[in-house]
Design a protein around this motif. Structure first.
Motif, PDB file in Angstrom:
ATOM      1  N   SER A  91       0.863  -1.179   0.000  1.00 52.41           N
ATOM      2  CA  SER A  91       0.000   0.000   0.000  1.00 52.41           C
ATOM      3  C   SER A  91       0.897   1.224   0.000  1.00 52.41           C
ATOM      4  O   SER A  91       1.742   1.371   0.881  1.00 52.41           O
ATOM      5  N   THR A  92       0.713   2.083  -0.993  1.00 53.67           N
ATOM      6  CA  THR A  92       1.527   3.297  -1.041  1.00 53.67           C
ATOM      7  C   THR A  92       1.374   4.083   0.254  1.00 53.67           C
ATOM      8  O   THR A  92       2.353   4.562   0.828  1.00 53.67           O
ATOM      9  N   GLY A  93       0.125   4.210   0.730  1.00 55.56           N
ATOM     10  CA  GLY A  93      -0.122   4.948   1.961  1.00 55.56           C
ATOM     11  C   GLY A  93       0.606   4.354   3.149  1.00 55.56           C
ATOM     12  O   GLY A  93       1.218   5.079   3.941  1.00 55.56           O
ATOM     13  N   ASP A  94       0.575   3.013   3.273  1.00 53.87           N
ATOM     14  CA  ASP A  94       1.245   2.359   4.401  1.00 53.87           C
ATOM     15  C   ASP A  94       2.752   2.553   4.329  1.00 53.87           C
ATOM     16  O   ASP A  94       3.418   2.749   5.357  1.00 53.87           O
ATOM     17  N   MET A  95       3.307   2.479   3.132  1.00 53.68           N
ATOM     18  CA  MET A  95       4.751   2.660   2.984  1.00 53.68           C
ATOM     19  C   MET A  95       5.162   4.079   3.378  1.00 53.68           C
ATOM     20  O   MET A  95       6.187   4.288   4.037  1.00 53.68           O
ATOM     21  N   LEU A  96       4.348   5.049   2.984  1.00 53.88           N
ATOM     22  CA  LEU A  96       4.652   6.435   3.330  1.00 53.88           C
ATOM     23  C   LEU A  96       4.485   6.669   4.831  1.00 53.88           C
ATOM     24  O   LEU A  96       5.287   7.361   5.455  1.00 53.88           O
ATOM     25  N   ARG A  97       3.430   6.075   5.416  1.00 55.21           N
ATOM     26  CA  ARG A  97       3.216   6.229   6.857  1.00 55.21           C
ATOM     27  C   ARG A  97       4.336   5.565   7.669  1.00 55.21           C
ATOM     28  O   ARG A  97       4.685   6.021   8.758  1.00 55.21           O
ATOM     29  N   ALA A  98       4.897   4.482   7.134  1.00 52.91           N
ATOM     30  CA  ALA A  98       6.017   3.826   7.808  1.00 52.91           C
ATOM     31  C   ALA A  98       7.219   4.766   7.866  1.00 52.91           C
ATOM     32  O   ALA A  98       7.953   4.806   8.862  1.00 52.91           O
ATOM     33  N   GLU A  99       7.409   5.534   6.810  1.00 52.10           N
ATOM     34  CA  GLU A  99       8.498   6.509   6.790  1.00 52.10           C
ATOM     35  C   GLU A  99       8.240   7.611   7.826  1.00 52.10           C
ATOM     36  O   GLU A  99       9.154   8.056   8.520  1.00 52.10           O
ATOM     37  N   VAL A 100       6.970   8.012   7.944  1.00 50.18           N
ATOM     38  CA  VAL A 100       6.602   9.010   8.950  1.00 50.18           C
ATOM     39  C   VAL A 100       6.926   8.479  10.350  1.00 50.18           C
ATOM     40  O   VAL A 100       7.510   9.172  11.187  1.00 50.18           O
ATOM     41  N   ALA A 101       6.548   7.220  10.599  1.00 50.17           N
ATOM     42  CA  ALA A 101       6.759   6.603  11.914  1.00 50.17           C
ATOM     43  C   ALA A 101       8.241   6.465  12.257  1.00 50.17           C
ATOM     44  O   ALA A 101       8.613   6.415  13.435  1.00 50.17           O
ATOM     45  N   ILE A 105       6.901   7.872  -6.179  1.00 47.68           N
ATOM     46  CA  ILE A 105       7.478   7.008  -7.224  1.00 47.68           C
ATOM     47  C   ILE A 105       8.684   6.257  -6.683  1.00 47.68           C
ATOM     48  O   ILE A 105       8.832   5.046  -6.912  1.00 47.68           O
ATOM     49  N   GLU A 106       9.564   6.938  -5.963  1.00 48.82           N
ATOM     50  CA  GLU A 106      10.736   6.261  -5.392  1.00 48.82           C
ATOM     51  C   GLU A 106      10.316   5.155  -4.433  1.00 48.82           C
ATOM     52  O   GLU A 106      10.910   4.070  -4.406  1.00 48.82           O
ATOM     53  N   THR A 107       9.264   5.418  -3.658  1.00 52.40           N
ATOM     54  CA  THR A 107       8.747   4.414  -2.722  1.00 52.40           C
ATOM     55  C   THR A 107       8.264   3.186  -3.463  1.00 52.40           C
ATOM     56  O   THR A 107       8.561   2.045  -3.094  1.00 52.40           O
ATOM     57  N   ILE A 108       7.511   3.401  -4.533  1.00 54.59           N
ATOM     58  CA  ILE A 108       6.944   2.296  -5.302  1.00 54.59           C
ATOM     59  C   ILE A 108       8.030   1.515  -6.043  1.00 54.59           C
ATOM     60  O   ILE A 108       8.046   0.280  -6.030  1.00 54.59           O
ATOM     61  N   VAL A 109       8.936   2.227  -6.677  1.00 53.29           N
ATOM     62  CA  VAL A 109      10.006   1.571  -7.437  1.00 53.29           C
ATOM     63  C   VAL A 109      10.850   0.690  -6.518  1.00 53.29           C
ATOM     64  O   VAL A 109      11.179  -0.451  -6.856  1.00 53.29           O
ATOM     65  N   ASN A 110      11.193   1.200  -5.342  1.00 52.58           N
ATOM     66  CA  ASN A 110      11.977   0.406  -4.391  1.00 52.58           C
ATOM     67  C   ASN A 110      11.210  -0.843  -3.965  1.00 52.58           C
ATOM     68  O   ASN A 110      11.792  -1.927  -3.821  1.00 52.58           O
ATOM     69  N   ALA A 111       9.900  -0.690  -3.763  1.00 52.51           N
ATOM     70  CA  ALA A 111       9.082  -1.837  -3.356  1.00 52.51           C
ATOM     71  C   ALA A 111       9.067  -2.896  -4.452  1.00 52.51           C
ATOM     72  O   ALA A 111       9.235  -4.092  -4.187  1.00 52.51           O
ATOM     73  N   ILE A 112       8.870  -2.473  -5.690  1.00 55.54           N
ATOM     74  CA  ILE A 112       8.823  -3.413  -6.812  1.00 55.54           C
ATOM     75  C   ILE A 112      10.146  -4.170  -6.930  1.00 55.54           C
ATOM     76  O   ILE A 112      10.172  -5.397  -7.066  1.00 55.54           O
TER      77      ILE A 112
END
Length: 189
Positions: free
Chosen positions: A33-43, A68-75
């Motif tokens: 989840s893009t949102g979860d990945m971003l929230r993890a960075e916040v945390a 985009i960087e978050t998604i690309v790294n995940a992929i």
């Protein structure tokens, strides 16, 4: 070749829950989840996390470069070859940035874009019914609905033209939605 499925829909459509359940029940599928990945960075308390929080707390779209960087790294780091990503794209700028990346990467195939479709009334009830503190404020919800749903028709049209959009009725039980979504994903691989 990694096979990618995007799950789109308005806030409150339930797309994250649906995708999470599919991945939990099927070890060959990875869900992000893009949102979860971003929230993890916040945390994490990082400087980048603080920047992301300034957008999320207002219900605004996080800048394209960060997402985009978050998604690309995940992929790239995904442990499976079948990947579901939900919560992206939410604007035509995001769509174009993601599409450009996908076209430049021959190791990845976008198999389908699945829209979980719900009424705005249902979406509103679901989002405002969550116990998420500041996120529950009506003005934040209204901002989310504006920035996330106004571009949705254009995003859907883009994928319709590519014959990639598949719509699922989200006004049913989670079990029914997940079953249809999984069957559809399996039919595409």
């Amino acid at each position: 070749m990694k096979k990618l499925f995007l799950i789109i829909g308005a806030p409150g459509s339930g797309k994250t829950t649906d995708a999470e359940l599919i991945a939990e029940q099927n070890s060959e599928i990875t869900h992000y989840s893009t949102g979860d990945m971003l929230r993890a960075e916040v945390a994490s308390g990082s400087e980048l996390g603080s920047e992301i929080e300034s957008y999320i707390s207002k219900g605004l779209i996080v800048p394209i470069k960060i997402a985009i960087e978050t998604i690309v790294n995940a992929i790239k780091n995904a442990p499976t070859d079948i990947i579901i990503i939900d919560g992206y794209p939410r604007s035509m700028e995001q769509l174009e940035a993601l599409d450009n990346y996908l076209q430049s990467d021959s190791s990845l195939e976008l198999c389908s874009v699945i829209e979980v479709e719900v009424s705005q009334e249902t979406a509103r009830d679901r989002v405002l019914g969550r116990s998420r503190g500041e996120d529950d404020k009506v003005e934040v919800f209204n901002n989310r609905m504006k920035v996330y749903t106004e571009p949705l028709d254009d995003i859907k049209e883009f994928y319709i033209k590519k014959n990639l959009l598949h719509t699922i009725n989200g006004e049913r039980s989670i079990e029914e939605i997940v079953s249809e979504m999984y069957s559809f994903i399996r039919s595409k691989i």
